[in-house]
Each structure stands twice: as structure tokens, then as C-alpha cells.
Design a protein around this motif. Structure first.
Motif, PDB file in Angstrom:
ATOM      1  N   LEU A   1     -29.132  17.886  23.318  1.00  0.00           N
ATOM      2  CA  LEU A   1     -28.974  18.673  22.092  1.00  0.00           C
ATOM      3  C   LEU A   1     -29.704  20.011  22.195  1.00  0.00           C
ATOM      4  N   LEU A   2     -30.897  19.995  22.766  1.00  0.00           N
ATOM      5  CA  LEU A   2     -31.623  21.259  22.963  1.00  0.00           C
ATOM      6  C   LEU A   2     -30.910  22.150  23.973  1.00  0.00           C
ATOM      7  N   SER A   3     -30.311  21.544  24.986  1.00  0.00           N
ATOM      8  CA  SER A   3     -29.575  22.315  25.982  1.00  0.00           C
ATOM      9  C   SER A   3     -28.342  22.961  25.365  1.00  0.00           C
ATOM     10  N   ILE A   4     -27.639  22.222  24.520  1.00  0.00           N
ATOM     11  CA  ILE A   4     -26.462  22.782  23.852  1.00  0.00           C
ATOM     12  C   ILE A   4     -26.863  23.949  22.955  1.00  0.00           C
ATOM     13  N   ALA A   5     -27.995  23.800  22.266  1.00  0.00           N
ATOM     14  CA  ALA A   5     -28.493  24.901  21.439  1.00  0.00           C
ATOM     15  C   ALA A   5     -28.814  26.118  22.293  1.00  0.00           C
ATOM     16  N   MET A   6     -29.351  25.882  23.486  1.00  0.00           N
ATOM     17  CA  MET A   6     -29.671  26.990  24.381  1.00  0.00           C
ATOM     18  C   MET A   6     -28.408  27.633  24.938  1.00  0.00           C
ATOM     19  N   LEU A   7     -27.393  26.828  25.212  1.00  0.00           N
ATOM     20  CA  LEU A   7     -26.125  27.362  25.711  1.00  0.00           C
ATOM     21  C   LEU A   7     -25.457  28.272  24.683  1.00  0.00           C
ATOM     22  N   TYR A   8     -25.703  28.008  23.414  1.00  0.00           N
ATOM     23  CA  TYR A   8     -25.119  28.832  22.357  1.00  0.00           C
ATOM     24  C   TYR A   8     -25.523  30.297  22.517  1.00  0.00           C
ATOM     25  N   HIS A   9     -26.760  30.513  22.963  1.00  0.00           N
ATOM     26  CA  HIS A   9     -27.227  31.878  23.211  1.00  0.00           C
ATOM     27  C   HIS A   9     -26.825  32.365  24.601  1.00  0.00           C
ATOM     28  N   GLY A  10     -26.737  31.431  25.566  1.00  0.00           N
ATOM     29  CA  GLY A  10     -26.514  31.843  26.943  1.00  0.00           C
ATOM     30  C   GLY A  10     -25.082  32.145  27.313  1.00  0.00           C
ATOM     31  N   VAL A  11     -24.143  31.371  26.793  1.00  0.00           N
ATOM     32  CA  VAL A  11     -22.738  31.550  27.182  1.00  0.00           C
ATOM     33  C   VAL A  11     -22.230  32.963  26.925  1.00  0.00           C
ATOM     34  N   PRO A  12     -22.411  33.524  25.726  1.00  0.00           N
ATOM     35  CA  PRO A  12     -21.889  34.885  25.507  1.00  0.00           C
ATOM     36  C   PRO A  12     -22.601  35.962  26.314  1.00  0.00           C
ATOM     37  N   ARG A  13     -23.842  35.708  26.722  1.00  0.00           N
ATOM     38  CA  ARG A  13     -24.595  36.733  27.439  1.00  0.00           C
ATOM     39  C   ARG A  13     -24.427  36.657  28.953  1.00  0.00           C
ATOM     40  N   VAL A  14     -24.091  35.480  29.470  1.00  0.00           N
ATOM     41  CA  VAL A  14     -23.917  35.327  30.911  1.00  0.00           C
ATOM     42  C   VAL A  14     -22.438  35.274  31.295  1.00  0.00           C
ATOM     43  N   MET A  15     -21.646  34.504  30.564  1.00  0.00           N
ATOM     44  CA  MET A  15     -20.219  34.394  30.858  1.00  0.00           C
ATOM     45  C   MET A  15     -19.449  35.635  30.411  1.00  0.00           C
ATOM     46  N   LEU A  16     -19.988  36.349  29.413  1.00  0.00           N
ATOM     47  CA  LEU A  16     -19.390  37.585  28.891  1.00  0.00           C
ATOM     48  C   LEU A  16     -17.922  37.410  28.477  1.00  0.00           C
ATOM     49  N   PRO A  17     -17.636  36.393  27.664  1.00  0.00           N
ATOM     50  CA  PRO A  17     -16.259  36.222  27.199  1.00  0.00           C
ATOM     51  C   PRO A  17     -15.927  37.243  26.112  1.00  0.00           C
ATOM     52  N   ASP A  18     -14.636  37.437  25.860  1.00  0.00           N
ATOM     53  CA  ASP A  18     -14.243  38.242  24.712  1.00  0.00           C
ATOM     54  C   ASP A  18     -14.766  37.567  23.451  1.00  0.00           C
ATOM     55  N   PRO A  19     -15.153  38.337  22.443  1.00  0.00           N
ATOM     56  CA  PRO A  19     -15.699  37.736  21.221  1.00  0.00           C
ATOM     57  C   PRO A  19     -14.802  36.654  20.618  1.00  0.00           C
ATOM     58  N   ALA A  20     -13.505  36.841  20.710  1.00  0.00           N
ATOM     59  CA  ALA A  20     -12.577  35.873  20.132  1.00  0.00           C
ATOM     60  C   ALA A  20     -12.589  34.541  20.873  1.00  0.00           C
ATOM     61  N   HIS A  21     -13.021  34.553  22.163  1.00  0.00           N
ATOM     62  CA  HIS A  21     -13.000  33.352  22.991  1.00  0.00           C
ATOM     63  C   HIS A  21     -14.388  32.766  23.226  1.00  0.00           C
ATOM     64  N   ALA A  22     -15.430  33.434  22.741  1.00  0.00           N
ATOM     65  CA  ALA A  22     -16.803  33.027  23.041  1.00  0.00           C
ATOM     66  C   ALA A  22     -17.088  31.604  22.571  1.00  0.00           C
ATOM     67  N   PHE A  23     -16.661  31.274  21.352  1.00  0.00           N
ATOM     68  CA  PHE A  23     -16.964  29.936  20.837  1.00  0.00           C
ATOM     69  C   PHE A  23     -16.209  28.869  21.620  1.00  0.00           C
ATOM     70  N   GLY A  24     -14.982  29.177  22.048  1.00  0.00           N
ATOM     71  CA  GLY A  24     -14.210  28.237  22.850  1.00  0.00           C
ATOM     72  C   GLY A  24     -14.866  27.954  24.193  1.00  0.00           C
ATOM     73  N   VAL A  25     -15.405  28.994  24.823  1.00  0.00           N
ATOM     74  CA  VAL A  25     -16.100  28.824  26.098  1.00  0.00           C
ATOM     75  C   VAL A  25     -17.364  27.995  25.901  1.00  0.00           C
ATOM     76  N   PHE A  26     -18.092  28.283  24.825  1.00  0.00           N
ATOM     77  CA  PHE A  26     -19.307  27.520  24.509  1.00  0.00           C
ATOM     78  C   PHE A  26     -18.985  26.048  24.279  1.00  0.00           C
ATOM     79  N   MET A  27     -17.948  25.761  23.499  1.00  0.00           N
ATOM     80  CA  MET A  27     -17.581  24.374  23.201  1.00  0.00           C
ATOM     81  C   MET A  27     -17.121  23.646  24.465  1.00  0.00           C
ATOM     82  N   THR A  28     -16.363  24.323  25.309  1.00  0.00           N
ATOM     83  CA  THR A  28     -15.906  23.713  26.552  1.00  0.00           C
ATOM     84  C   THR A  28     -17.085  23.316  27.429  1.00  0.00           C
TER      85      THR A  28
END
Length: 208
Positions: free
Chosen positions: A141-168
């Protein structure tokens, strides 16, 4: 390792620094990931040898031999490393449906650093009173919370797809680490007799 610790206190700024550093696969693997995993395995194994783990109605905790814990922890470390590598490849592949510029290194970076709380929580297994499921739940659970901040900053997805990448990414790690936890929990609870015998057999061939 310092960046991983800072993620616990300043996640946004630290993720930005990790992303801009653009570390290579081998540097992440040998300078951070393996040391963090080895430290986690050592603490967990030390506790299981010296303090043991309660198993059902047994009147005292079961203690394992040091050689048995070396085999068990080595197997768990390899399994976790495989989970990280496979999930990185799967995340890259799945995210290419959103946009083709994602790389394996981006996925490997965010998953490796994102699982740092998971590695820390595994150390709770060193205590005989704490069940493996508690350490897994806290860590993932703590890792998932950390990924919430990390995915958009490291994976650099389009804003519209950021949540989908995080959930995946989160769901893949939740399922894969959960399956591994079934084996770990059942082993520590004495429910995998054949696996215990295999571990003991391999441990008997070690020179200590």
C-alpha cells in the motif's frame, strides 16, 4: 539508496531528481536495488533464525537454521527480482497502447524505487508476532502511494493517460507480489512441507 530514503519524506522532489538523473539499468541494479533487497532479506532472515515465527497452535515459535534462511531468502530475492523485471517489461508493453515512447528503463526505474517501502516492510517479518500478510499489506500500500507520485514523473505519460499507467503498474505489482506472498506466508506457517524439505535439502549442502 539515499534517494530511496528521501522518497519517504519528499516524494515529489526526489522523483524529479531520479527522473532527471537518467540512471542506467546496471547502476540502479547494483547501486540501489540489490543492496536494498539484500538488506531487507538479511533483517528478515536474522529474525526468523533468532526469534522464529508462530505457526498455528504450536506453543512456541519455530526457528530456522541459518543455512535454511540463506536458501529461503536467496530464493525470495530472485523471485522479487524476476517480478520487477517482468513487470517492467509488461508495463512498457501495456503502456505502448497509450503512447509508444515509454521505455523499459523508465518502467524499471519507477518500479524499483517505488517498491522501496515494500522492502522496508518485509523487515517486519523478523518479529515472531507479526504475520507475513501484515508486512505485505503495509509495504504494497505504501509502494502504491509512492508510485502515484513516481509514475507521472518518470514514465512521463500524457496527462490523459497518467492515471491509467499508474493503475496498470499498481495492479500488476499488487497481483504479482501477492502471489509470492502466498508462498512466503504458507512456508513460514509450516503449510508447505515439500518446499520446507527442499529448502532443508539444499541448505544441508552449504558449508555452514
Amino acid at each position: 539508496m539515499i534517494d530511496a530514503l528521501l522518497l519517504l519524506f519528499k516524494p515529489a522532489a526526489t522523483w524529479e531528481r531520479i527522473s532527471s538523473a537518467q540512471q542506467g539499468f546496471l547502476r540502479i541494479l547494483f547501486a540501489y536495488l540489490l543492496p536494498a533487497m539484500i538488506l531487507s532479506s538479511f533483517v528478515e532472515g536474522y529474525g526468523l533464525v533468532h526469534w522464529g515465527k508462530w505457526q498455528g497452535e504450536v506453543p512456541h515459535p519455530k526457528h530456522w537454521k541459518a543455512a535454511e534462511m540463506v536458501v529461503f531468502e536467496a530464493g525470495q530475492l530472485l523471485a522479487l527480482l524476476l517480478i520487477i523485471v517482468v513487470n517492467s517489461a509488461v508495463v512498457k508493453s501495456v503502456c505502448e497502447t497509450f503512447q509508444p515512447r515509454h521505455t523499459f528503463l523508465q518502467a524499471f526505474t519507477v518500479i524499483s524505487y517505488g517498491l522501496f517501502p515494500f522492502f522496508l516492510a518485509r523487515m517486519l517479518n523478523a518479529f515472531s508476532e507479526i504475520t507475513p500478510w501484515v508486512s505485505w499489506l503495509v509495504g504494497i500500500l505504501l509502494s502504491i502511494a509512492m508510485l502515484y507520485h513516481g509514475v507521472p514523473r518518470v514514465m512521463l505519460p500524457d496527462p490523459a493517460h497518467a492515471f491509467g499507467v499508474f493503475m496498470t503498474t499498481s495492479l500488476l505489482l499488487l497481483l504479482s507480489t501477492g502471489l509470492l506472498e502466498f508462498l512466503v506466508a504458507f512456508f513460514l506457517q509450516g503449510k508447505l512441507i515439500k518446499l520446507e524439505r527442499l529448502v532443508s535439502k539444499i541448505a544441508s549442502g552449504l558449508p555452514f
